[in-house]
Structure formats: C-alpha cells, structure tokens
Design a protein around this motif. Structure first.
Motif, PDB file in Angstrom:
ATOM      1  N   MET A   1       0.837  -1.177   0.000  1.00  9.71           N
ATOM      2  CA  MET A   1       0.000   0.000   0.000  1.00  9.71           C
ATOM      3  C   MET A   1       0.889   1.250   0.000  1.00  9.71           C
ATOM      4  O   MET A   1       1.859   1.324   0.733  1.00  9.71           O
ATOM      5  N   ALA A   2       0.543   2.230  -0.794  1.00  8.76           N
ATOM      6  CA  ALA A   2       1.316   3.465  -0.878  1.00  8.76           C
ATOM      7  C   ALA A   2       1.142   4.294   0.394  1.00  8.76           C
ATOM      8  O   ALA A   2       0.075   4.310   0.992  1.00  8.76           O
ATOM      9  N   GLU A   3       2.209   4.958   0.780  1.00  8.52           N
ATOM     10  CA  GLU A   3       2.161   5.819   1.952  1.00  8.52           C
ATOM     11  C   GLU A   3       1.369   7.076   1.624  1.00  8.52           C
ATOM     12  O   GLU A   3       1.500   7.644   0.547  1.00  8.52           O
ATOM     13  N   GLU A   4       0.529   7.510   2.557  1.00  8.12           N
ATOM     14  CA  GLU A   4      -0.265   8.717   2.354  1.00  8.12           C
ATOM     15  C   GLU A   4       0.628   9.940   2.455  1.00  8.12           C
ATOM     16  O   GLU A   4       1.539   9.985   3.277  1.00  8.12           O
ATOM     17  N   LEU A   5       0.359  10.937   1.625  1.00  6.31           N
ATOM     18  CA  LEU A   5       1.120  12.181   1.669  1.00  6.31           C
ATOM     19  C   LEU A   5       0.820  12.948   2.949  1.00  6.31           C
ATOM     20  O   LEU A   5       1.714  13.464   3.608  1.00  6.31           O
ATOM     21  N   ILE A   6      -0.455  13.007   3.310  1.00  6.13           N
ATOM     22  CA  ILE A   6      -0.881  13.712   4.515  1.00  6.13           C
ATOM     23  C   ILE A   6      -1.741  12.760   5.331  1.00  6.13           C
ATOM     24  O   ILE A   6      -2.613  12.087   4.797  1.00  6.13           O
ATOM     25  N   ARG A   7      -1.465  12.706   6.639  1.00  2.00           N
ATOM     26  CA  ARG A   7      -2.273  11.839   7.493  1.00  2.00           C
ATOM     27  C   ARG A   7      -2.731  12.616   8.727  1.00  2.00           C
ATOM     28  O   ARG A   7      -2.083  13.571   9.153  1.00  2.00           O
ATOM     29  N   VAL A   8      -3.841  12.192   9.267  1.00  2.00           N
ATOM     30  CA  VAL A   8      -4.404  12.824  10.454  1.00  2.00           C
ATOM     31  C   VAL A   8      -3.738  12.216  11.687  1.00  2.00           C
ATOM     32  O   VAL A   8      -3.625  10.998  11.809  1.00  2.00           O
ATOM     33  N   THR A   9      -3.265  13.093  12.572  1.00  2.00           N
ATOM     34  CA  THR A   9      -2.654  12.670  13.830  1.00  2.00           C
ATOM     35  C   THR A   9      -3.337  13.442  14.970  1.00  2.00           C
ATOM     36  O   THR A   9      -4.084  14.386  14.708  1.00  2.00           O
ATOM     37  N   PRO A  10      -3.061  13.094  16.214  1.00  2.00           N
ATOM     38  CA  PRO A  10      -3.648  13.854  17.326  1.00  2.00           C
ATOM     39  C   PRO A  10      -3.257  15.341  17.319  1.00  2.00           C
ATOM     40  O   PRO A  10      -3.990  16.174  17.838  1.00  2.00           O
TER      41      PRO A  10
ATOM     42  N   GLY B   1      -2.746  17.088  14.442  1.00  2.00           N
ATOM     43  CA  GLY B   1      -3.258  17.717  13.233  1.00  2.00           C
ATOM     44  C   GLY B   1      -2.851  16.981  11.974  1.00  2.00           C
ATOM     45  O   GLY B   1      -2.425  15.823  12.025  1.00  2.00           O
ATOM     46  N   LEU B   2      -2.965  17.648  10.843  1.00  2.00           N
ATOM     47  CA  LEU B   2      -2.606  17.073   9.547  1.00  2.00           C
ATOM     48  C   LEU B   2      -1.086  17.085   9.399  1.00  2.00           C
ATOM     49  O   LEU B   2      -0.470  18.144   9.447  1.00  2.00           O
ATOM     50  N   TYR B   3      -0.489  15.907   9.205  1.00  2.00           N
ATOM     51  CA  TYR B   3       0.962  15.784   9.177  1.00  2.00           C
ATOM     52  C   TYR B   3       1.436  15.317   7.808  1.00  2.00           C
ATOM     53  O   TYR B   3       0.896  14.375   7.241  1.00  2.00           O
ATOM     54  N   CYS B   4       2.473  15.986   7.280  1.00  2.00           N
ATOM     55  CA  CYS B   4       3.117  15.601   6.029  1.00  2.00           C
ATOM     56  C   CYS B   4       4.497  15.056   6.383  1.00  2.00           C
ATOM     57  O   CYS B   4       5.408  15.822   6.714  1.00  2.00           O
ATOM     58  N   GLU B   5       4.636  13.728   6.331  1.00  5.48           N
ATOM     59  CA  GLU B   5       5.898  13.104   6.705  1.00  5.48           C
ATOM     60  C   GLU B   5       7.016  13.443   5.718  1.00  5.48           C
ATOM     61  O   GLU B   5       8.163  13.628   6.115  1.00  5.48           O
ATOM     62  N   ALA B   6       6.686  13.555   4.437  1.00 13.30           N
ATOM     63  CA  ALA B   6       7.705  13.859   3.425  1.00 13.30           C
ATOM     64  C   ALA B   6       8.411  15.178   3.722  1.00 13.30           C
ATOM     65  O   ALA B   6       9.607  15.318   3.499  1.00 13.30           O
ATOM     66  N   GLY B   7       7.692  16.157   4.236  1.00 12.70           N
ATOM     67  CA  GLY B   7       8.283  17.451   4.569  1.00 12.70           C
ATOM     68  C   GLY B   7       8.501  17.654   6.051  1.00 12.70           C
ATOM     69  O   GLY B   7       9.063  18.659   6.472  1.00 12.70           O
ATOM     70  N   ASP B   8       8.028  16.715   6.866  1.00 17.60           N
ATOM     71  CA  ASP B   8       8.126  16.780   8.322  1.00 17.60           C
ATOM     72  C   ASP B   8       7.535  18.071   8.878  1.00 17.60           C
ATOM     73  O   ASP B   8       8.175  18.822   9.594  1.00 17.60           O
TER      74      ASP B   8
END
Length: 110
Positions: A1-10, A12-19
C-alpha cells in the motif's frame, strides 16, 4: 500500500515527506499555516511557515517574537530532509478570496 502524503494525527494534519503539520491543533515542531485565523494558528509551535500577506495577523495573534518565515504567493522554499528535497510552496489558490471556496474544499478532508 502506498504511503499517504498527509495523514491525520492527534496534533493535526501531518506531512511526513516534509516533516511539518498543516494548521496544527496542538504545538508542534514545524507548522505550515494556511491562513492566520485563530483556528489555524496554534500558539506554541517551534517554527511557523506562512504567507507573507498574513504576517501582521499571525504576529498579532501569536506575538512578534515567534520563530516564523513568510513567503509571498508562488514563492518556493526547498528544505532537505533525509537527503531528499521537500518543497513547500504557497499556492496561488490559497490567496484571500471568497470564504465559500475554502469551505467547499475543506469538506473533502472530513
């Protein structure tokens, strides 16, 4: 499964690629603020990235001593993370405009 660009965390909205978090709900290391309304600009973040046009409002809400960088619309900032470029760009469609446009797009995130 492809990693999501933006995911919901406690926090807020987190972009792991850009941290970074987009309009975080809690204090975080790096916050990208889409606009300076109080429900988008969380006090206590270590660093902020926002549109230059919202600088006065953001600093009025959070204080002028916050660690922040402001970009003009369309300006690009490149940050290196894990040896890879992670660009952050203020998008022209995020410029001030009719509120209904933003509300319609927000509905897609829910």
């Amino acid at each position: 499964m492809a990693e999501e660009l933006i995911r919901v965390t406690p926090a807020g909205l987190y972009c792991e690629a850009g941290d970074f978090y987009i309009d975080p709900w809690a204090p975080v290391e790096r916050a990208v603020i889409t606009h300076a309304h109080s429900d988008h600009a969380q006090w206590g973040c270590k660093a902020y990235l926002a549109a230059k046009s919202g600088q006065a409002v953001l600093e009025t809400r959070l204080g002028s001593d916050i660690r922040a960088e402001y970009l003009s619309y369309g300006e690009t900032r490149v940050q290196w993370r894990n040896g890879q470029p992670a660009s952050r760009r203020t998008h022209p469609r995020l410029q001030s405009g009719p509120r209904r446009e933003g509300r319609r797009n927000l509905g897609r995130l829910r």
